[in-house]
Design an enzyme around this catalytic site. Structure first.
Site, PDB file in Angstrom:
ATOM      1  N   PRO A 129       0.837  -1.207   0.000  1.00 10.08           N
ATOM      2  CA  PRO A 129       0.000   0.000   0.000  1.00 10.08           C
ATOM      3  C   PRO A 129       0.873   1.258   0.000  1.00 10.08           C
ATOM      4  O   PRO A 129       1.891   1.321   0.692  1.00 10.08           O
ATOM      5  CB  PRO A 129      -0.804  -0.125   1.300  1.00 10.08           C
ATOM      6  CG  PRO A 129      -0.777  -1.586   1.624  1.00 10.08           C
ATOM      7  CD  PRO A 129       0.565  -2.067   1.159  1.00 10.08           C
ATOM      8  N   SER A 135       7.355   7.412   4.113  1.00 10.27           N
ATOM      9  CA  SER A 135       7.988   6.559   5.127  1.00 10.27           C
ATOM     10  C   SER A 135       9.495   6.807   5.183  1.00 10.27           C
ATOM     11  O   SER A 135      10.163   6.940   4.154  1.00 10.27           O
ATOM     12  CB  SER A 135       7.747   5.087   4.808  1.00 10.27           C
ATOM     13  OG  SER A 135       8.503   4.253   5.671  1.00 10.27           O
ATOM     14  N   SER A 198       5.522  15.653   7.882  1.00  7.26           N
ATOM     15  CA  SER A 198       5.151  15.141   6.564  1.00  7.26           C
ATOM     16  C   SER A 198       3.803  15.666   6.084  1.00  7.26           C
ATOM     17  O   SER A 198       3.310  15.232   5.032  1.00  7.26           O
ATOM     18  CB  SER A 198       5.104  13.611   6.609  1.00  7.26           C
ATOM     19  OG  SER A 198       4.129  13.173   7.558  1.00  7.26           O
ATOM     20  N   TYR A 199       3.211  16.591   6.824  1.00  3.12           N
ATOM     21  CA  TYR A 199       1.836  17.051   6.624  1.00  3.12           C
ATOM     22  C   TYR A 199       1.519  17.394   5.173  1.00  3.12           C
ATOM     23  O   TYR A 199       0.440  17.046   4.665  1.00  3.12           O
ATOM     24  CB  TYR A 199       1.606  18.280   7.514  1.00  3.12           C
ATOM     25  CG  TYR A 199       0.333  19.048   7.251  1.00  3.12           C
ATOM     26  CD1 TYR A 199      -0.876  18.618   7.775  1.00  3.12           C
ATOM     27  CD2 TYR A 199       0.347  20.220   6.490  1.00  3.12           C
ATOM     28  CE1 TYR A 199      -2.044  19.333   7.555  1.00  3.12           C
ATOM     29  CE2 TYR A 199      -0.814  20.932   6.254  1.00  3.12           C
ATOM     30  CZ  TYR A 199      -2.002  20.488   6.786  1.00  3.12           C
ATOM     31  OH  TYR A 199      -3.150  21.192   6.560  1.00  3.12           O
ATOM     32  N   THR A 210       0.647   4.101  10.399  1.00  2.01           N
ATOM     33  CA  THR A 210       1.944   4.255  11.055  1.00  2.01           C
ATOM     34  C   THR A 210       1.855   4.850  12.455  1.00  2.01           C
ATOM     35  O   THR A 210       2.884   5.133  13.058  1.00  2.01           O
ATOM     36  CB  THR A 210       2.865   5.155  10.204  1.00  2.01           C
ATOM     37  OG1 THR A 210       2.235   6.438  10.027  1.00  2.01           O
ATOM     38  CG2 THR A 210       3.138   4.539   8.844  1.00  2.01           C
ATOM     39  N   SER A 212       0.933   7.887  13.378  1.00  2.00           N
ATOM     40  CA  SER A 212       1.590   9.182  13.260  1.00  2.00           C
ATOM     41  C   SER A 212       1.330  10.060  14.483  1.00  2.00           C
ATOM     42  O   SER A 212       0.304   9.931  15.157  1.00  2.00           O
ATOM     43  CB  SER A 212       1.069   9.880  12.000  1.00  2.00           C
ATOM     44  OG  SER A 212       1.540  11.195  11.883  1.00  2.00           O
ATOM     45  N   ALA A 263       0.684  -4.463   6.523  1.00  5.39           N
ATOM     46  CA  ALA A 263       1.061  -5.877   6.600  1.00  5.39           C
ATOM     47  C   ALA A 263      -0.132  -6.783   6.828  1.00  5.39           C
ATOM     48  O   ALA A 263      -0.035  -7.997   6.621  1.00  5.39           O
ATOM     49  CB  ALA A 263       2.081  -6.091   7.717  1.00  5.39           C
ATOM     50  N   LEU A 264      -1.267  -6.222   7.269  1.00  5.82           N
ATOM     51  CA  LEU A 264      -2.458  -7.017   7.557  1.00  5.82           C
ATOM     52  C   LEU A 264      -3.616  -6.697   6.620  1.00  5.82           C
ATOM     53  O   LEU A 264      -4.576  -7.458   6.557  1.00  5.82           O
ATOM     54  CB  LEU A 264      -2.903  -6.791   9.005  1.00  5.82           C
ATOM     55  CG  LEU A 264      -1.870  -7.093  10.090  1.00  5.82           C
ATOM     56  CD1 LEU A 264      -2.437  -6.771  11.467  1.00  5.82           C
ATOM     57  CD2 LEU A 264      -1.413  -8.546  10.030  1.00  5.82           C
ATOM     58  N   TYR A 428      13.830  12.925  19.881  1.00  6.73           N
ATOM     59  CA  TYR A 428      14.005  12.933  18.431  1.00  6.73           C
ATOM     60  C   TYR A 428      15.428  13.401  18.127  1.00  6.73           C
ATOM     61  O   TYR A 428      15.778  14.557  18.400  1.00  6.73           O
ATOM     62  CB  TYR A 428      12.985  13.880  17.800  1.00  6.73           C
ATOM     63  CG  TYR A 428      12.869  13.804  16.303  1.00  6.73           C
ATOM     64  CD1 TYR A 428      11.851  13.064  15.711  1.00  6.73           C
ATOM     65  CD2 TYR A 428      13.761  14.478  15.472  1.00  6.73           C
ATOM     66  CE1 TYR A 428      11.720  13.005  14.330  1.00  6.73           C
ATOM     67  CE2 TYR A 428      13.642  14.416  14.097  1.00  6.73           C
ATOM     68  CZ  TYR A 428      12.618  13.682  13.520  1.00  6.73           C
ATOM     69  OH  TYR A 428      12.486  13.618  12.158  1.00  6.73           O
TER      70      TYR A 428
END
Length: 508
Positions: A129, A135, A198-199, A210, A212, A263-264, A428
């Site tokens: 996807p 990412s 990443s907006y 993810t 976020s 993954a699902l 971070y």
């Protein structure tokens, strides 16, 4: 379906927004031993392997989504061959498109996604996807399995399904980009309040997949806090989760798919809670003598309030690049609400006025463009993040920073806290180092050392970047063998042929 040229190849975002390095940064890079890098290979000159997708499969997929929405050309495939980590960009700059998918598919709705997954399951075609493609942990990276693979680009799933003003919820298709969602909501007086770095390019489905976390998470919460319902297409059918604001009807199945990174199954639509648009928005800066002193003040705000929407504390090294004049810079942002001046002053803070906060707000989307300029100059700039309980945060900070400095030659290591909770906070880290002869390998070795340090100090391997392939082995250590077996069991039920983003999240 035609490819948009809006995003820079081997870089971030709008090419027209590219920045140049200020003289002070250029001088710093020289001190780090940075030498100019080779120019980037243009996307038109990238060599993409021949598509391995059999004609029969391509025709079957075209029958589902339309021939115009099945792309096998080199540029479309190259642009879907990775995310936006520095390692991805270094490979792209070198013209390496070996990991490009064999086709890019653009479904137009949930039923088409289900049909695509069914067709790929029958033929054992891997499906990745693809939302905004932002990412930074290998979530949409190249396949190592050798089997044919498609990128399932969700950009056509771009509609508002419903806006419930009474309940203050909105249901969107998963491919809606964040700025478009905010534009739609603002017209009705609402906001999500979710603004990660990443907006500008990320999708709502990607935020859910993810877990976020946005820059105003102290006030609005993480994205997974906002999701009240999901519709997910899997290779064996559809799952609907979330039918009430709260429930005691067994385990919450939303948690299977939030953070599952494709993954699902594929999140095709999601219902999110809304907040009214703030009446006022303002930013300010504060200075603290040390990172430790600033963290204490930030903890008091997180635990006892008042809590601003944005809370960002830079360590001494990151602050040295800004206006704090020694010590550590704390940036606060308020969407309405009460100021925290009395608490911060009592904890030794010095008010710097609105300018530092306003500067941060004006430049908060510039960091990826600065990274591009650093790559052009020959530096390797990358990030990693983690989180821990407040009592463990000082040791986590010290041990991760030491691991990075010990692993890299003449590296600049910066850090900030940008997400806070009553019980803990995130860290971070930003690292800048000369590219050298093997920049990707050198970073992978350093990040492995840092990841070991994260787990040893009691941190989580990711607070908001996700697991992808880069964190997968450390995630397995974090949840333990039984936790891994449980995930494998779920995947075996929902994805029995193992076609869904097969190399992320769950170890082989």
């Amino acid at each position: 379906m035609s490819e948009s040229a809006e995003e820079r190849w081997a870089g971030w975002g709008d090419p027209a927004a590219a920045v140049s390095l200020p003289p002070s940064i250029a001088a710093l890079l020289e001190a780090l031993g940075v030498r100019p890098a080779a120019p980037s290979v243009d996307v038109a000159d990238v060599r993409v392997p021949e598509s391995r997708l059999p004609d029969e499969v391509r025709q079957a997929l075209a029958a589902v989504v339309g021939a115009a929405n099945v792309l096998t050309g080199p540029e479309a495939r190259a642009r879907h061959g990775g995310g936006k980590s520095t390692a991805d960009l270094v490979r792209q700059r070198a013209g390496d498109a070996a990991g490009a998918p064999d086709a890019v598919i653009y479904p137009g709705g949930h039923d088409e996604v289900v049909a695509v997954l069914r067709a790929c399951t029958e033929r054992r075609i891997a499906v990745v996807p693809f939302g905004g493609g932002t990412s930074v942990v290998g979530g949409v990276g190249p396949s190592l399995s050798g089997r044919p693979r498609i990128a399932l680009d969700l950009r056509r799933l771009d509609r508002l399904v419903e806006l419930d003003e009474v309940s203050r919820t909105a249901t969107f298709e998963a491919g809606v980009r964040a700025p478009r969602a905010e534009e739609i909501l603002a017209a009705r007086g609402f906001t999500l309040g979710h603004v990660p770095q990443s907006y500008e390019y990320a999708s709502l489905g990607g935020f859910a997949a993810t877990r976020s976390s946005g820059q105003a998470s102290a006030g609005y919460g993480r994205f997974d806090d906002m999701v009240v319902a999901l519709t997910v297409a899997t290779p064996v059918g559809t799952v609907h989760t979330g039918r009430a604001p709260a429930s005691a009807a067994g385990p919450d199945l939303r948690q299977l798919f939030l953070g599952s990174e494709g993954a699902l199954g594929v999140v095709t639509s999601l219902t999110v809670r809304l907040r009214p648009q703030p009446v006022s928005r303002r930013y300010e800066g504060w200075r603290f003598e040390s990172f430790e002193a600033g963290a204490l003040a930030v903890r008091r705000l997180a635990q006892d309030g008042p809590r601003p929407a944005v809370v960002r504390l830079s360590d001494e090294y990151e602050s040295a690049l800004g206006p704090a004049a020694g010590g550590c810079l704390l940036v606060l942002g308020y969407d309405d609400g009460t100021d925290a001046d009395a608490v911060l002053a009592a904890d030794g803070g010095t008010a710097l006025g609105p300018e530092p906060g306003q500067r941060w707000a004006a430049e908060r989307f510039a960091a990826p463009y600065l990274r591009d300029a650093l790559l052009d100059a020959g530096a390797y700039a990358e990030t990693l993040e983690t989180a821990a309980f407040w009592s463990r945060l000082p040791a986590l900070y010290a041990q991760v920073r030491a691991a990075l400095l010990d692993s890299l030659d003449r590296a600049l290591v910066l850090c900030h806290i940008s997400h806070v909770y009553e019980t803990g906070a995130s860290l971070y880290f930003t690292v800048v180092v000369a590219q050298g002869d093997d920049p990707v390998g050198a970073w992978q070795r350093a990040k492995a050392r840092a990841s070991d340090a994260i787990l040893a100090a009691g941190g989580t391997i990711s607070h908001h970047h996700g697991v992808g392939t880069e964190h997968r082995d450390w995630y397995a250590r974090e949840i333990g063998p039984l936790g891994v077996d449980a995930l494998r069991a779920v995947k075996a039920v929902l994805d029995p042929q193992g076609i869904m983003n097969p190399e992320v999240l769950i170890p082989d």
